[in-house]
Design a protein around this motif. Structure first.
Motif, PDB file in Angstrom:
ATOM      1  N   ARG A  23      33.992  32.153  28.743  1.00  0.00           N
ATOM      2  CA  ARG A  23      34.498  33.267  29.557  1.00  0.00           C
ATOM      3  C   ARG A  23      35.278  32.743  30.752  1.00  0.00           C
ATOM      4  O   ARG A  23      36.317  33.294  31.124  1.00  0.00           O
ATOM      5  CB  ARG A  23      33.352  34.159  30.029  1.00  0.00           C
ATOM      6  N   PHE A  24      34.786  31.683  31.385  1.00  0.00           N
ATOM      7  CA  PHE A  24      35.481  31.080  32.517  1.00  0.00           C
ATOM      8  C   PHE A  24      36.856  30.568  32.099  1.00  0.00           C
ATOM      9  O   PHE A  24      37.865  30.861  32.750  1.00  0.00           O
ATOM     10  CB  PHE A  24      34.656  29.932  33.119  1.00  0.00           C
ATOM     11  N   ILE A  25      36.915  29.789  31.027  1.00  0.00           N
ATOM     12  CA  ILE A  25      38.182  29.219  30.550  1.00  0.00           C
ATOM     13  C   ILE A  25      39.163  30.331  30.196  1.00  0.00           C
ATOM     14  O   ILE A  25      40.335  30.296  30.579  1.00  0.00           O
ATOM     15  CB  ILE A  25      37.971  28.295  29.328  1.00  0.00           C
ATOM     16  N   ASN A  26      38.696  31.341  29.463  1.00  0.00           N
ATOM     17  CA  ASN A  26      39.567  32.454  29.075  1.00  0.00           C
ATOM     18  C   ASN A  26      40.099  33.198  30.293  1.00  0.00           C
ATOM     19  O   ASN A  26      41.276  33.579  30.344  1.00  0.00           O
ATOM     20  CB  ASN A  26      38.839  33.412  28.133  1.00  0.00           C
ATOM     21  N   SER A  27      39.249  33.423  31.286  1.00  0.00           N
ATOM     22  CA  SER A  27      39.669  34.107  32.501  1.00  0.00           C
ATOM     23  C   SER A  27      40.679  33.262  33.280  1.00  0.00           C
ATOM     24  O   SER A  27      41.679  33.785  33.784  1.00  0.00           O
ATOM     25  CB  SER A  27      38.455  34.419  33.385  1.00  0.00           C
ATOM     26  N   PHE A  28      40.441  31.977  33.378  1.00  0.00           N
ATOM     27  CA  PHE A  28      41.345  31.057  34.068  1.00  0.00           C
ATOM     28  C   PHE A  28      42.746  31.118  33.450  1.00  0.00           C
ATOM     29  O   PHE A  28      43.742  31.295  34.147  1.00  0.00           O
ATOM     30  CB  PHE A  28      40.768  29.639  33.982  1.00  0.00           C
ATOM     31  N   VAL A  29      42.810  31.010  32.137  1.00  0.00           N
ATOM     32  CA  VAL A  29      44.090  31.046  31.425  1.00  0.00           C
ATOM     33  C   VAL A  29      44.755  32.418  31.593  1.00  0.00           C
ATOM     34  O   VAL A  29      45.967  32.507  31.834  1.00  0.00           O
ATOM     35  CB  VAL A  29      43.899  30.696  29.931  1.00  0.00           C
ATOM     36  N   GLU A  30      43.973  33.483  31.503  1.00  0.00           N
ATOM     37  CA  GLU A  30      44.514  34.845  31.636  1.00  0.00           C
ATOM     38  C   GLU A  30      45.087  35.077  33.033  1.00  0.00           C
ATOM     39  O   GLU A  30      46.169  35.656  33.176  1.00  0.00           O
ATOM     40  CB  GLU A  30      43.428  35.876  31.332  1.00  0.00           C
ATOM     41  N   GLN A  31      44.392  34.635  34.073  1.00  0.00           N
ATOM     42  CA  GLN A  31      44.873  34.842  35.441  1.00  0.00           C
ATOM     43  C   GLN A  31      46.163  34.067  35.700  1.00  0.00           C
ATOM     44  O   GLN A  31      47.089  34.588  36.334  1.00  0.00           O
ATOM     45  CB  GLN A  31      43.798  34.453  36.461  1.00  0.00           C
ATOM     46  N   ILE A  32      46.255  32.849  35.209  1.00  0.00           N
ATOM     47  CA  ILE A  32      47.493  32.077  35.362  1.00  0.00           C
ATOM     48  C   ILE A  32      48.618  32.755  34.587  1.00  0.00           C
ATOM     49  O   ILE A  32      49.731  32.914  35.098  1.00  0.00           O
ATOM     50  CB  ILE A  32      47.304  30.615  34.904  1.00  0.00           C
ATOM     51  N   SER A  33      48.335  33.207  33.382  1.00  0.00           N
ATOM     52  CA  SER A  33      49.350  33.868  32.555  1.00  0.00           C
ATOM     53  C   SER A  33      49.871  35.137  33.217  1.00  0.00           C
ATOM     54  O   SER A  33      51.083  35.387  33.235  1.00  0.00           O
ATOM     55  CB  SER A  33      48.774  34.206  31.176  1.00  0.00           C
ATOM     56  N   LYS A  34      48.963  35.945  33.772  1.00  0.00           N
ATOM     57  CA  LYS A  34      49.378  37.174  34.461  1.00  0.00           C
ATOM     58  C   LYS A  34      50.284  36.871  35.641  1.00  0.00           C
ATOM     59  O   LYS A  34      51.290  37.546  35.856  1.00  0.00           O
ATOM     60  CB  LYS A  34      48.154  37.950  34.959  1.00  0.00           C
ATOM     61  N   GLU A  35      49.914  35.866  36.422  1.00  0.00           N
ATOM     62  CA  GLU A  35      50.713  35.517  37.603  1.00  0.00           C
ATOM     63  C   GLU A  35      52.109  35.057  37.198  1.00  0.00           C
ATOM     64  O   GLU A  35      53.098  35.450  37.807  1.00  0.00           O
ATOM     65  CB  GLU A  35      50.001  34.444  38.423  1.00  0.00           C
ATOM     66  N   LEU A  36      52.207  34.256  36.152  1.00  0.00           N
ATOM     67  CA  LEU A  36      53.515  33.788  35.686  1.00  0.00           C
ATOM     68  C   LEU A  36      54.325  34.937  35.105  1.00  0.00           C
ATOM     69  O   LEU A  36      55.540  35.013  35.301  1.00  0.00           O
ATOM     70  CB  LEU A  36      53.353  32.672  34.652  1.00  0.00           C
ATOM     71  N   GLU A  37      53.662  35.837  34.409  1.00  0.00           N
ATOM     72  CA  GLU A  37      54.321  37.007  33.833  1.00  0.00           C
ATOM     73  C   GLU A  37      54.958  37.863  34.930  1.00  0.00           C
ATOM     74  O   GLU A  37      56.034  38.419  34.749  1.00  0.00           O
ATOM     75  CB  GLU A  37      53.291  37.835  33.055  1.00  0.00           C
ATOM     76  N   ASP A  38      54.293  37.926  36.089  1.00  0.00           N
ATOM     77  CA  ASP A  38      54.798  38.702  37.218  1.00  0.00           C
ATOM     78  C   ASP A  38      55.811  37.920  38.057  1.00  0.00           C
ATOM     79  O   ASP A  38      56.261  38.402  39.091  1.00  0.00           O
ATOM     80  CB  ASP A  38      53.635  39.145  38.111  1.00  0.00           C
ATOM     81  N   GLY A  39      56.147  36.700  37.634  1.00  0.00           N
ATOM     82  CA  GLY A  39      57.144  35.905  38.334  1.00  0.00           C
ATOM     83  C   GLY A  39      56.586  35.055  39.463  1.00  0.00           C
ATOM     84  O   GLY A  39      57.343  34.443  40.208  1.00  0.00           O
ATOM     85  N   GLY A  40      55.269  34.998  39.595  1.00  0.00           N
ATOM     86  CA  GLY A  40      54.641  34.222  40.663  1.00  0.00           C
ATOM     87  C   GLY A  40      54.379  32.794  40.244  1.00  0.00           C
ATOM     88  O   GLY A  40      54.860  32.326  39.218  1.00  0.00           O
ATOM     89  N   GLU A  41      53.604  32.119  41.070  1.00  0.00           N
ATOM     90  CA  GLU A  41      53.208  30.747  40.749  1.00  0.00           C
ATOM     91  C   GLU A  41      51.761  30.531  41.170  1.00  0.00           C
ATOM     92  O   GLU A  41      51.228  31.263  41.998  1.00  0.00           O
ATOM     93  CB  GLU A  41      54.122  29.720  41.416  1.00  0.00           C
ATOM     94  N   VAL A  42      51.134  29.545  40.549  1.00  0.00           N
ATOM     95  CA  VAL A  42      49.748  29.200  40.851  1.00  0.00           C
ATOM     96  C   VAL A  42      49.727  27.744  41.282  1.00  0.00           C
ATOM     97  O   VAL A  42      50.110  26.853  40.514  1.00  0.00           O
ATOM     98  CB  VAL A  42      48.834  29.398  39.619  1.00  0.00           C
ATOM     99  N   ARG A  43      49.299  27.500  42.538  1.00  0.00           N
ATOM    100  CA  ARG A  43      49.224  26.144  43.076  1.00  0.00           C
ATOM    101  C   ARG A  43      47.770  25.702  43.145  1.00  0.00           C
ATOM    102  O   ARG A  43      46.945  26.362  43.771  1.00  0.00           O
ATOM    103  CB  ARG A  43      49.802  26.094  44.481  1.00  0.00           C
TER     104      ARG A  43
END
Length: 91
Positions: A23-43
């Motif tokens: 669940r942690f891994i899936n959530s981590f990947v999903e949150q990064i994907s959402k941010e990139l989809e919205d044009g943001g970045e994750v540092r």
């Protein structure tokens, strides 16, 4: 290392259940994907930065027909490693 092996390594390190770790891994990947989809970045300090970059439209050639084709503009995910990650890989 594949996803299953990553889950097992994290599970052993953090003493979690397989289900909690997955669940942690899936959530981590999903949150990064959402941010990139919205044009943001994750540092992630010392690890690296995930971001979406614009690829310009360009012309290409279809190798079968040798005819020119138009390749449309698109956003692509990009990862830039941080300093400490680079140093660790190059030990």
């Amino acid at each position: 290392m594949n996803k299953k092996e990553l889950i097992e390594a994290i599970r052993n390190d953090l003493q979690l259940t397989v289900r909690e770790t997955e669940r942690f891994i899936n959530s981590f990947v999903e949150q990064i994907s959402k941010e990139l989809e919205d044009g943001g970045e994750v540092r992630l300090v010392d690890f690296g930065t995930f971001k979406a970059v614009e690829k310009a439209a360009r012309k290409g050639i279809n190798p079968k027909t040798m005819k020119e084709i138009k390749i449309p503009a698109k956003k692509m995910p990009k990862f830039s490693p941080g300093k400490k990650l680079k140093e660790r890989v190059n030990k």
